[in-house]
Design a protein around this motif. Sequence first.
Motif, short mmCIF file in Angstrom:
data_model
loop_
_atom_site.label_atom_id
_atom_site.label_comp_id
_atom_site.label_asym_id
_atom_site.label_seq_id
_atom_site.Cartn_x
_atom_site.Cartn_y
_atom_site.Cartn_z
N THR A 1 -0.44 1.98 6.88
CA THR A 1 -1.28 0.78 6.97
C THR A 1 -1.33 0.22 8.37
O THR A 1 -0.39 0.36 9.17
N VAL B 1 0.81 -1.23 0.00
CA VAL B 1 0.00 0.00 0.00
C VAL B 1 0.84 1.27 0.00
O VAL B 1 0.60 2.19 -0.79
N GLU B 2 1.81 1.35 0.88
CA GLU B 2 2.53 2.61 1.05
C GLU B 2 3.28 3.01 -0.22
O GLU B 2 3.21 4.17 -0.66
N LEU C 1 -5.36 8.22 0.25
CA LEU C 1 -5.27 7.02 -0.58
C LEU C 1 -4.84 5.81 0.25
O LEU C 1 -5.33 4.70 0.06
N SER C 2 -3.92 6.05 1.17
CA SER C 2 -3.46 4.98 2.03
C SER C 2 -4.60 4.44 2.89
O SER C 2 -4.78 3.23 3.02
N LEU D 1 -7.03 2.41 0.58
CA LEU D 1 -6.54 1.09 0.17
C LEU D 1 -6.42 0.15 1.36
O LEU D 1 -6.73 -1.04 1.26
N THR E 1 -0.72 7.81 9.02
CA THR E 1 -2.17 7.98 8.95
C THR E 1 -2.83 7.55 10.26
O THR E 1 -2.19 6.93 11.12
N THR F 1 0.29 9.16 -6.01
CA THR F 1 0.29 10.60 -5.69
C THR F 1 1.22 11.34 -6.64
O THR F 1 0.88 12.41 -7.15
N CYS G 1 0.82 4.12 -2.91
CA CYS G 1 0.25 5.45 -2.65
C CYS G 1 1.22 6.55 -3.04
O CYS G 1 0.82 7.58 -3.59
N SER G 2 2.48 6.34 -2.76
CA SER G 2 3.49 7.35 -3.13
C SER G 2 3.53 7.53 -4.64
O SER G 2 3.56 8.64 -5.16
N LYS H 1 -1.75 11.42 -0.29
CA LYS H 1 -1.10 10.15 0.06
C LYS H 1 -1.80 9.54 1.28
O LYS H 1 -2.05 8.34 1.34
N VAL I 1 -9.61 3.60 -7.93
CA VAL I 1 -9.37 2.58 -6.92
C VAL I 1 -10.54 1.60 -7.01
O VAL I 1 -11.69 1.98 -6.75
#
Lengths: 293, 104
Positions: free
Chosen positions: B20, A115-116, A157-158, A161, B51, A123, A119-120, A154, A195
């Motif tokens: 996450t 995911v991370e 979106l993170s 997801l 987050t 973005t 997302c980067s 970011k 998404v």
Amino acid sequence: MMITVPKELKISAVHNVVEFCGSILNNDNIYIQCDASKIRFVDPIGMCVVAATCHQAKKIGKEINIINLDKDVESYLQRMKFFENCYIDNIDDKSRNDLSDRLFEVYRLENINQVEEVCSKLTNAALGKIGYEEDEIDEMTGFKPSEQVEHHLKYSLSELLDNSLTHARGRGYINSCAWVSSQYFPKTDSIRLAVVDTGCGFLRSLELNPKLEDKTDNSAIRCALLPRISANRGVGLTIVKDLALASNGIISILSGSGLIKVNEYREFGQSLGHLWQGSIVCIEFKRSKMNRY
Amino acid sequence: MNVSNHVTVADYASSNFLGTRYKGREIRLDLESLLKTDDQIIIDFKDIEFTQSFIDELLGVLVVTSGSEILDKFIFKGCSDNSKEIIKFVIGERLCMLKENNVA
């Protein structure tokens, strides 16, 4: 068995896309040929929805062939790595240039640890280098406005997801995946970000939530757009909505048979005649307006 | 009192962003192991943005399972203003939930 692919695989024709996908998955035949001669326009949403469908079709033993594809369309779909995610065997892969500041090719997420990084990259493709040289540091925050926008996108979106993969698997959809893609269209200065997941959908996810007004897909989508709704009082969907609206954009969400579109002036809801198992989120916004957020 | 093992969150990240629950859980499991022998742990968030989901899995779950007293065992370091707000918000929400559950 021959199925005709709709001429537009894009968010404004998503009802046709979902109907087409349903005709593949619900088909009794194992070998399915898709006549792509009518395709004239494809966007990130169209690609992700069809890629997700082909992936699911493959899992239930179906084989799909795409025929009569226009060369320009084929070239675009190859550029966007569409065929890699579709198990389409009759199209050869080709090399591609790095356009990471304007597009992010179709990507399938199966593991939460992807995911991370995704997302980067999403973005980066969505924002490019907005305000790169003109930005001044905001004295209050210590960040440039473009850095703040990048952080918000970011972040949201993170959350989106993470929720897509976590909620579905927590409700028994252990094989659910998410597909993402984004593209910047310079002629209209617009970004389209997709998404798509094949999880439990918003209604199942929120069925016990006290803020759910009635047990319909559109009601669940509206509920999901409220802040602090998910188990950890998340704001991913609301921030993404705010980003879109602040930059003259639109957010479109489809889940089950429900479709909700929101722009800065109004909200529009529709019940589709066909079902999507999971959710489809499309964010459209003007890149040059993103600093307004 | 056994003080301060030092946990550097950046050691768990491949970039400056953690978003996450998966990552939050990974660090939380390490914290739970350290808490068996240490009375206080410094959690260093320097150069990391994150987050709500990440912090909820890292700290929110600890609050729910062990009560608000668990927070006395942590010193948070290196937080940006954004990060401080996220931590405050997540912990505040979980403390509210604890209170509601105790009253109900």
